[in-house]
Design an enzyme around this catalytic site. Structure first.
Site, PDB file in Angstrom:
ATOM      1  N   HIS A   5      41.950  33.029  35.660  1.00 50.84           N
ATOM      2  CA  HIS A   5      41.202  34.290  35.548  1.00 50.84           C
ATOM      3  C   HIS A   5      41.459  35.173  36.768  1.00 50.84           C
ATOM      4  O   HIS A   5      41.819  36.355  36.637  1.00 50.84           O
ATOM      5  CB  HIS A   5      39.708  33.962  35.430  1.00 50.84           C
ATOM      6  CG  HIS A   5      38.807  35.153  35.469  1.00 50.84           C
ATOM      7  ND1 HIS A   5      38.187  35.666  34.356  1.00 50.84           N
ATOM      8  CD2 HIS A   5      38.411  35.952  36.512  1.00 50.84           C
ATOM      9  CE1 HIS A   5      37.465  36.717  34.685  1.00 50.84           C
ATOM     10  NE2 HIS A   5      37.575  36.908  35.989  1.00 50.84           N
ATOM     11  N   GLU A   6      41.280  34.594  37.961  1.00 48.86           N
ATOM     12  CA  GLU A   6      41.445  35.385  39.178  1.00 48.86           C
ATOM     13  C   GLU A   6      42.899  35.804  39.389  1.00 48.86           C
ATOM     14  O   GLU A   6      43.159  36.838  40.012  1.00 48.86           O
ATOM     15  CB  GLU A   6      40.940  34.593  40.388  1.00 48.86           C
ATOM     16  CG  GLU A   6      39.464  34.223  40.330  1.00 48.86           C
ATOM     17  CD  GLU A   6      38.555  35.422  40.167  1.00 48.86           C
ATOM     18  OE1 GLU A   6      38.937  36.537  40.584  1.00 48.86           O
ATOM     19  OE2 GLU A   6      37.446  35.254  39.612  1.00 48.86           O
TER      20      GLU A   6
ATOM     21  N   HIS B 233      43.409  39.228  37.887  1.00 45.44           N
ATOM     22  CA  HIS B 233      42.974  40.303  38.778  1.00 45.44           C
ATOM     23  C   HIS B 233      43.972  40.493  39.927  1.00 45.44           C
ATOM     24  O   HIS B 233      44.348  41.624  40.260  1.00 45.44           O
ATOM     25  CB  HIS B 233      41.599  39.976  39.370  1.00 45.44           C
ATOM     26  CG  HIS B 233      40.473  40.003  38.389  1.00 45.44           C
ATOM     27  ND1 HIS B 233      40.289  41.019  37.476  1.00 45.44           N
ATOM     28  CD2 HIS B 233      39.450  39.130  38.178  1.00 45.44           C
ATOM     29  CE1 HIS B 233      39.210  40.785  36.762  1.00 45.44           C
ATOM     30  NE2 HIS B 233      38.681  39.649  37.159  1.00 45.44           N
TER      31      HIS B 233
END
Length: 436
Positions: free
Chosen positions: A24-25, A28
């Site tokens: 997920h990170e 980003h």
């Protein structure tokens, strides 16, 4: 040995969860760097730093509590109305806003003026904030397709595992038939364990769900059933008088509806469970159903709070659809690995569990509320809309939308999430959901 397998299952789940968070990170991080935003930190977990290393201008690391993760981007919020980075006020709400604004500029260095998050165009900010949940969605889709097409799923097949001796309404707890109980149609017709139903009433049978629907729609009819015998491989046509019976109500997906019964056709067979490798189309349909169920579960979360409270305080039984947190999910993973099941079934449960968690992470993070990713996306979209209208009406550019002004609301939302998470964790510890 059981305890060792249980610990192994928990550890595997934790590793899978950490990977999901890191993935997920990474979404980003990669898009932020793509658009020239400086990212001082990329961390998996919260609390004390266990390990870290620096590559370029970013510190990468692991923290002690594996319940989340984050990246730090400089300039998440625009400067205050006076053009300064920080300002102070006696108002506690204003203090919250300016503390959040100040934190987003803590690591500002010379030359970073053009590497601030808020200076990027709204569509770029939307991509950066969507990339995290989007990575969870990609991982969820990949895991679901791996499960449905590769590992296969356990489902009922149109092969007879057991033939009921008599007609017994659903919910009747008895191992023997009453003297006056009528024999089941399957018993009278001569169906035996191991027989595979090839056709029912002249309709070729693809799967058990289709057969079940045909049986339920045939109450009071005499139906020809073509079967293939297990012992000799030969085929035969048997005739059965389908009786009416009180049965469990099913929804459109064939799942039992709790507390509801219907009167429908009854044959009296228990299907064999087999592994089915789905086609791409079947997998897509099943995944769409899983996504729809996840959305429904998310909307029902507030209504589950009283049940969780009573489960913790009064020891009330947990419903089968009760929310579970990461502690509960890890516990289920350990329970499955400790069970005497084929490795493929254990792997199937584990992959399905991670796929469902990643689907929920995507949906949850897309809620248009700060501090979630969806809140930042909503802010960027509102800014784009506001600037578009100003340009259309030939008015001055209103400038960037100050998301920092919503931080008091973000603290309230975060507080609610923390309390709910704590309640779920308490329920998972003192009154966990058990597998049947």
């Amino acid at each position: 040995m059981d305890m060792l397998m249980k610990v192994l299952g928990i550890l595997l789940f934790v590793v899978g969860l950490l990977f999901s968070i890191a993935w997920h990170e990474l979404g980003h991080l990669s898009t932020a760097k793509l658009f020239g935003i400086r990212v001082p930190q990329y961390m998996v977990g919260f609390g004390r730093t266990v390990w870290s290393t620096r590559r370029g201008d970013t510190e990468y690391g692991l923290k002690a509590i594996p319940l989340g993760g984050y990246i730090r981007m400089i300039g998440m919020f625009p400067p205050g109305a006076d053009g300064r980075i920080t300002q102070r006020s006696s108002s506690p709400w204003r203090t919250m806003i300016e503390d959040a604004r100040s934190a987003s500029y803590e690591e500002l260095q010379p030359g970073d003026e053009d590497r601030l998050f808020y200076t990027r165009k709204p569509w770029k900010r939307v991509i950066v904030m969507f990339a995290g949940p989007g990575m969870n969605l990609i991982l969820s889709i990949g895991l679901f397709f791996t499960l449905f097409m590769g590992i296969g799923v356990q489902q009922a097949v149109p092969t007879v595992q057991e033939v009921s001796e008599c007609v017994v309404p659903v919910g009747t707890k008895t191992d023997t038939c009453a003297p006056d109980a009528p024999k089941s149609p399957a018993n009278l017709a001569g169906l035996r364990a191991g027989d595979t139903v090839l056709a029912f009433g002249g309709v070729p049978i693809r799967d058990y769900a289709q057969l079940q629907g045909l049986i339920r729609d045939s109450a009071g009819k005499n139906v020809a059933i073509e079967v293939r015998h297990k012992d000799n491989g030969g085929t035969a046509v048997l005739n059965a008088d389908i009786k009416s019976n009180t049965l469990q109500a099913l929804d459109a997906d064939g799942n039992a509806i709790k507390g509801r019964t219907v009167t429908a056709g009854f044959l009296g067979i228990t299907p064999l469970q087999g592994v089915h490798h789905m086609s791409f189309g079947e997998s897509a349909d099943r995944m769409a159903t899983a996504a729809r169920d996840s959305v429904t579960s998310l909307t029902k979360l507030p209504g589950k709070i009283p049940g969780l409270w009573h489960a913790v305080v009064d020891g009330a039984p947990r419903d089968s659809d009760s929310p579970i947190g990461m502690v509960g999910a890890a516990r289920l993973g350990g329970d499955v690995f400790a069970m005497d099941l084929p490795a493929t079934q254990q792997l199937s449960f584990f992959v399905g569990l991670l796929a469902g968690i990643n689907m929920m992470l995507f949906l949850f993070n897309m809620l248009p509320l700060l501090p979630l990713d969806g809140g930042h996306i909503a802010g960027a979209l509102w800014e784009s809309l506001r600037r578009g209208f100003a340009k259309l009406l030939r008015r001055p550019d209103p400038g960037p939308f100050d998301v920092a002004r919503l931080m008091p609301l973000a603290y309230v939302v975060a507080g609610i999430f923390i309390c709910f998470t704590g309640l779920v964790m308490a329920a998972d510890i003192v009154n966990p959901v058990r597998l049947n």
